[in-house]
Motif scaffolding. Structure first.
Motif, short mmCIF file in Angstrom:
data_model
loop_
_atom_site.label_atom_id
_atom_site.label_comp_id
_atom_site.label_asym_id
_atom_site.label_seq_id
_atom_site.Cartn_x
_atom_site.Cartn_y
_atom_site.Cartn_z
N UNK A 7 0.85 -1.19 0.00
CA UNK A 7 0.00 0.00 0.00
C UNK A 7 0.89 1.24 0.00
N UNK A 8 0.49 2.21 -0.78
CA UNK A 8 1.26 3.45 -0.81
C UNK A 8 1.11 4.18 0.52
N UNK A 9 2.18 4.86 0.93
CA UNK A 9 2.13 5.61 2.19
C UNK A 9 1.04 6.67 2.13
N UNK A 10 0.79 7.17 0.92
CA UNK A 10 -0.25 8.19 0.74
C UNK A 10 -1.65 7.64 0.86
N UNK A 11 -1.77 6.31 1.03
CA UNK A 11 -3.09 5.70 1.18
C UNK A 11 -3.65 5.92 2.58
N UNK B 195 -5.21 8.21 3.99
CA UNK B 195 -6.52 8.82 4.15
C UNK B 195 -7.63 7.94 3.59
N UNK B 196 -7.30 6.69 3.34
CA UNK B 196 -8.34 5.75 2.91
C UNK B 196 -9.15 5.29 4.10
N UNK B 197 -10.47 5.18 3.92
CA UNK B 197 -11.32 4.73 5.03
C UNK B 197 -10.98 3.29 5.38
N UNK B 198 -10.85 3.03 6.67
CA UNK B 198 -10.54 1.69 7.13
C UNK B 198 -11.83 0.89 7.22
N UNK B 199 -12.05 0.01 6.26
CA UNK B 199 -13.22 -0.85 6.18
C UNK B 199 -14.53 -0.04 6.21
N UNK B 200 -14.52 1.09 5.58
CA UNK B 200 -15.73 1.89 5.48
C UNK B 200 -16.12 2.59 6.76
N UNK C 266 6.58 2.25 -3.32
CA UNK C 266 5.57 3.30 -3.29
C UNK C 266 6.22 4.67 -3.20
N UNK D 43 4.57 8.38 -2.33
CA UNK D 43 3.37 9.12 -1.94
C UNK D 43 2.12 8.28 -2.21
N UNK D 44 1.22 8.74 -3.10
CA UNK D 44 -0.01 7.99 -3.34
C UNK D 44 0.14 6.98 -4.48
N UNK E 245 1.90 3.58 -6.32
CA UNK E 245 2.66 2.33 -6.19
C UNK E 245 3.18 1.99 -7.57
N UNK F 231 -3.91 5.87 -5.56
CA UNK F 231 -5.06 5.77 -4.67
C UNK F 231 -5.28 7.11 -3.98
N UNK G 181 -7.58 8.08 -1.02
CA UNK G 181 -8.55 7.63 -0.04
C UNK G 181 -9.22 6.37 -0.53
N UNK G 182 -10.49 6.20 -0.18
CA UNK G 182 -11.23 5.04 -0.65
C UNK G 182 -11.99 5.36 -1.93
N UNK H 198 -19.68 4.72 2.32
CA UNK H 198 -18.97 3.94 3.34
C UNK H 198 -18.53 2.57 2.82
N UNK H 199 -18.07 2.56 1.58
CA UNK H 199 -17.56 1.36 0.90
C UNK H 199 -18.64 0.32 0.61
#
Lengths: 258, 456
Positions: free
Chosen positions: A116-120, A122-127, B285, B287-288, B290, B348, B350-351, B390-391
C-alpha cells in the motif's frame, strides 16, 4: 503550631515544585507521555468496531491486532475475523521513526499481499470513520507539537496540544488537536483537521481502564463532520500487555497465511 | 473415483483437525448466483448458440483447521458449480481447488498437498506466476482467482527477517482446461486434439491425454526469493517445468507391418514441452503511487506453425503415400525463446478512487513469419475503482486493449453491499476488434450479468 507551619511550607513547596515541573513540560513531552501511556514491549488486542452510517445501517467488525516495539519503530499486524466477507483480510504495518511507514494489505481472494502506498493513509478503514492512518501508532518524534492552552473537558483538566506532521512525514491530517488529561496524560479527545485546516473528525475516549496497571482507552467513538448521525465505535474486547508475540508474525508470509 | 479422492481428503481433514490440540476449525465461503444474458449483435446468425446464456450457481467452501499461532494447519477449498442451462459438460461440477497441510516455524515452513500459488508483484498479469494452470473454459469472463487450478506439490520455505526463500516441487503435471471445440469462448488460434479430428486421414492416430507421467524426471521445480530491501519489495523466480498448453507433432511408426495389420502408421500426439523461466518483480511506493514491474525470460518453447491446409488436398488413394510422407515430413512447430514483462502504476486517493494502469508486453525471439502467434503483443490494462457510501457501493471499470492490433475488452460493473454478508452486482462485458485477434475473436460474446453473493 510551629511544626504545622513547617509542614504546610513543605507541602506548598513540594506542590510548587511539582507545578513548576509540570509547567516545564514541553508540548512534545506531554504528547510523548500521552502517546506512550500504554507503551509496552508487545500488545495483543481484540477489537470490536461498530460502524453506523448516516442512514442508520450498522456493521460490526471484529479484528485482532498484534503490536511489537523494535529499536527503530514498531510493527503491527491487523487481522479481521468478522464479518464473513472480511474474514482473513490483513494489514501489516512497519512504523519507522522519521520515515514513512511500510504497509501491506492482504485480501484472501487475491491470495497475496500487496504493497500500500504511504499516501493511502486517508483511505477509510473498512468503510469506518477511521483512516488507515488511525490504525497506526502515532510517534511523537514525527510531529511538531504546540501547547495551545488548558481547558476542562467532562470535568477533567486537560492540556490542548496541537500536533503537525514534520516535513517528509505523510499524513491524512494537516494537524490534530488533542485534549490530554493533566494528571494522567490520558488522551480524552482528538480533533483531526483536513489539508485545508477544516475540522474533519473527532475521536472521544468513552471508557478508560487500568489493565495490569496501564491506563488504557478501552472504548472510543469517532465522528466525522458532515456525516449526520454516522459514527464509529471502537471497543476493546481484550488487551494483553507484554505477552509473547513471535517476530515472524510481522512478515508478509504470516500475513498471507490464512 | 474422481469424487472419492476429494472425499477421502476431506474426511482426513476433519479427523485430523478434530484430534489436533487447540485446533480451531473455521468454515467460510461464498454462495453466488450469476445470470448471464448474451447481447444481440446485428449480424448474429439464426442458429446462434443460446446456451451461452447461463445461470451459474457456485458454492466456494473453505475449511481451515489450525492452532492459535498458526504453526499447523489443514486447509481445503472446494468449489461446487451448477448450471441448469447445461454449459458444463456434466451440468453439476465440483472441484477440490486446494487441500494441503502445513507446518510453520519462525525460520521455516513446509506445506504438502494441492495448492494454489500466487507469485509476482504485478496485478493480474504475472509473467513469473507459472506454477498453476488456469481454467480457460470461459476465457477471461471468470476472475483469475477462480480460474486458477491447484497443483499437487510440496514446498519448503526458509525465512530470515524480511527475506523468504521458497522451493516448490510439483510431481503431478496439471494442464490448462481449454474451451471445447464448439465453445464460443475458444480462441481462434487454439489448436487442440479435438480441433484436429476429421482434419487428418484415417491412418493418422490422434493420441489424447499424453500428459507427462509422474516420474522424478518429470517433476516440475520452482524457487522464489522474496524480500524487502530498504522500501522496495522484490521477488526473484526460477521455474523449470512443462508448458501448460500442448503442441503437436506427427511421428511415423517405423514398422511397415502396421499398415498391413490395419494399424495407423502416423501418430499425432499432444506433447507438453519442458522449458525454464527466469524472472523477477518489484514494487515500491511514492506518496499515493505504487510502482510495480515484473518480467520473465522463457527458454525455447514450441510454437505451432499456421496449419497448412494444402497438405490435406491430396485425398485420393494413389496420393496417399505422398500425403503420408508430406504429413510426416512437415514441420509443425519450432522452438523459440521468448520474454514477457509488465510495468505499471497505481494511484489511490482515499477510498474514493483507485486507478491501476499497466503495460504488458510479450515477444517471441528469433521469430518466423508462419508462426500461429504474433511476434510482439502489447496490451494496456486499466482498472478504476471507486468505493462510495462507506464502501458499500463499488463502481468499477476493468479494461484491456491490444496496442498492436486494436482489439479490446471492457468490464464496467456496480456492486452494492445489501448487508454485511450479502452483495449484488450488475455488470457488462464487451469485446471488440478485428477477426483473428484475441479480444476481437470474442466479439459475439458480449453479455450483461447479475450476480448475487452471500458470504458465510
Amino acid at each position: 503550631m510551629k511544626s504545622r507551619i513547617l509542614l504546610l511550607i513543605a507541602i506548598v513547596t513540594i506542590l510548587a515544585f511539582a507545578a513548576m515541573a509540570w509547567a516545564e513540560l514541553s508540548a512534545f513531552d506531554i504528547a510523548k507521555k500521552s502517546l506512550e501511556l500504554d507503551k509496552a514491549a508487545t500488545k495483543t488486542t481484540l477489537y470490536q468496531m461498530t460502524v453506523i452510517n448516516k442512514r442508520g445501517k450498522t456493521k460490526v467488525y471484529k479484528f485482532k491486532v498484534w503490536e511489537k516495539d523494535y529499536p527503530d519503530g514498531a510493527k503491527k499486524l491487523v487481522r479481521f475475523l468478522e464479518p464473513s466477507d472480511a474474514n482473513g483480510t490483513g494489514l501489516l504495518n512497519f512504523e519507522k521513526i522519521g520515515a514513512d511507514d511500510l504497509q501491506w494489505l492482504f485480501l484472501p481472494s487475491l491470495r497475496k499481499s500487496r504493497r500500500l502506498a504511504a499516501g493511502d493513509k486517508d483511505g477509510e478503514f473498512m468503510g469506518s470513520d477511521l483512516f488507515y492512518q488511525d490504525m497506526e501508532t502515532m510517534t511523537a518524534e514525527d510531529y511538531t507539537h504546540e501547547l495551545l492552552s488548558q481547558a476542562m473537558l467532562d470535568g477533567k483538566q486537560c492540556y490542548i496540544v496541537q500536533s503537525k506532521p514534520k516535513p517528509g512525514i505523510s499524513s491524512a491530517y494537516s494537524f490534530t488537536k488533542s485534549w490530554i488529561e493533566t494528571g494522567t496524560f490520558i488522551g480524552r479527545k482528538i480533533e483531526m483537521y483536513d489539508k485545508n485546516g477544516k475540522l474533519l473528525k473527532t475521536m472521544k475516549a468513552k471508557k478508560v481502564e487500568q489493565i495490569t496497571g496501564i491506563w488504557t482507552i478501552t472504548s472510543a467513538e469517532i465522528v466525522t463532520e458532515g456525516k449526520g448521525k454516522a459514527k464509529t465505535k471502537l471497543d476493546m474486547v481484550e488487551r494483553q500487555y507484554n505477552s509473547e508475540v513471535p517476530d515472524n508474525y510481522f512478515t508478509t508470509q504470516f500475513l498471507e497465511r490464512f | 473415483m474422481r469424487i472419492a479422492r476429494p472425499l477421502v481428503c476431506l474426511l482426513l481433514l476433519i479427523v485430523l483437525s478434530a484430534s489436533a490440540a487447540h485446533a480451531e476449525i473455521k468454515l467460510n465461503g461464498t454462495v453466488s448466483n450469476q445470470m448471464r444474458l448474451r447481447l444481440l449483435q446485428n449480424d448474429m446468425p439464426e442458429d446462434y448458440d443460446w446456451d451461452f446464456t447461463m445461470l451459474l450457481s457456485k458454492i466456494d467452501v473453505i475449511l481451515r483447521a489450525q492452532d492459535d499461532e498458526r504453526t499447523a494447519r489443514l486447509f481445503a477449498n472446494i468449489d461446487f458449480r451448477h448450471d441448469p442451462t447445461g454449459v458444463f459438460e456434466n451440468d453439476f461440477e465440483w472441484r477440490l481447488r486446494e487441500v494441503y497441510a502445513g507446518y510453520y516455524q519462525p525460520y521455516y515452513s513446509v506445506e504438502i498437498g494441492k495448492r494454489i500459488y500466487a507469485w509476482g508483484l504485478a496485478d493480474e498479469f504475472n509473467p513469473t506466476d507459472l506454477l498453476n494452470p488456469e481454467d480457460y473454459r470461459w476465457f477471461i469472463s471468470v476472475d483469475k482467482t477462480d480460474r486458477k487450478i491447484g497443483v499437487y506439490s510440496a514446498n519448503l520455505a526458509l525465512n530470515y527477517e524480511n527475506f523468504n526463500l521458497q522451493g516448490v516441487v510439483i510431481p503431478v503435471f496439471e494442464p490448462v482446461l481449454l474451451p471445447e471445440q464448439d465453445s464460443d469462448w475458444r480462441p481462434w488460434q487454439l489448436v487442440t486434439l479435438d480441433s484436429l479430428v476429421g482434419a487428418f486421414p484415417d491412418y493418422v492416430d490422434l493420441q489424447e491425454d499424453t500428459r507427462p507421467e509422474m516420474t522424478a524426471n518429470n517433476a516440475e521445480v520452482a524457487a522464489k526469493l522474496a524480500g524487502t530491501v530498504a522500501t522496495v519489495d522484490f521477488q526473484l523466480v526460477y521455474f523449470n517445468g512443462f508448458d501448460d498448453q500442448p503442441t503437436f507433432d506427427i511421428n511415423i511408426i517405423p514398422d511397415p507391418n502396421v499398415v498391413m495389420e490395419g494399424g495407423k502408421p502416423l501418430v499425432l500426439r499432444e506433447e507438453y514441452q519442458r522449458y525454464a523461466a527466469y524472472g523477477g518483480s518489484f514494487a515500491f511506493t511514492v506518496d499515493k503511487f505504487s510502482l510495480r514491474g515484473e518480467g520473465a525470460y522463457y527458454t525455447p518453447r514450441y510454437y505451432m506453425y499456421e496449419f497448412d491446409d494444402s497438405l490435406m488436398q491430396v485425398g485420393n488413394l494413389f496420393a496417399a503415400f505422398d500425403l503420408m510422407t508430406g504429413l510426416a515430413d512437415h514441420t509443425w512447430r519450432v522452438r523459440k525463446p521468448s520474454w514477457s514483462a509488465v510495468g505499471g502504476v497505481d494511484y489511490r486517493s482515499g477510498s474514493e478512487l483507485y486507478v491501476n494502469m499497466q503495460y504488458v508486453h510479450t515477444q517471441i525471439l528469433d521469430y518466423e513469419e508462419d508462426l500461429l502467434y504474433e511476434e510482439n503483443e502489447g496490451m494496456v490494462t486499466l482498472k478504476v475503482q471507486s468505493l462510495l457510501l462507506d464502501e458499500d457501493l463499488d463502481l468499477s471499470f476493468q479494461g484491456a486493449a491490444n496496442v498492436w492490433h486494436g482489439d479490446w475488452y471492457i468490464k464496467p460493473y456496480v456492486r452494492y453491499k445489501l448487508t454485511v454478508d450479502l452483495a449484488a452486482e450488475v455488470g457488462i462485458q464487451l469485446y471488440g476488434g478485428d477477426e483473428k485477434t484475441t479480444f476481437g475473436d470474442m466479439d459475439d460474446n458480449d453479455f450483461v450479468y447479475t450476480l448475487v453473493e452471500y458470504a458465510f
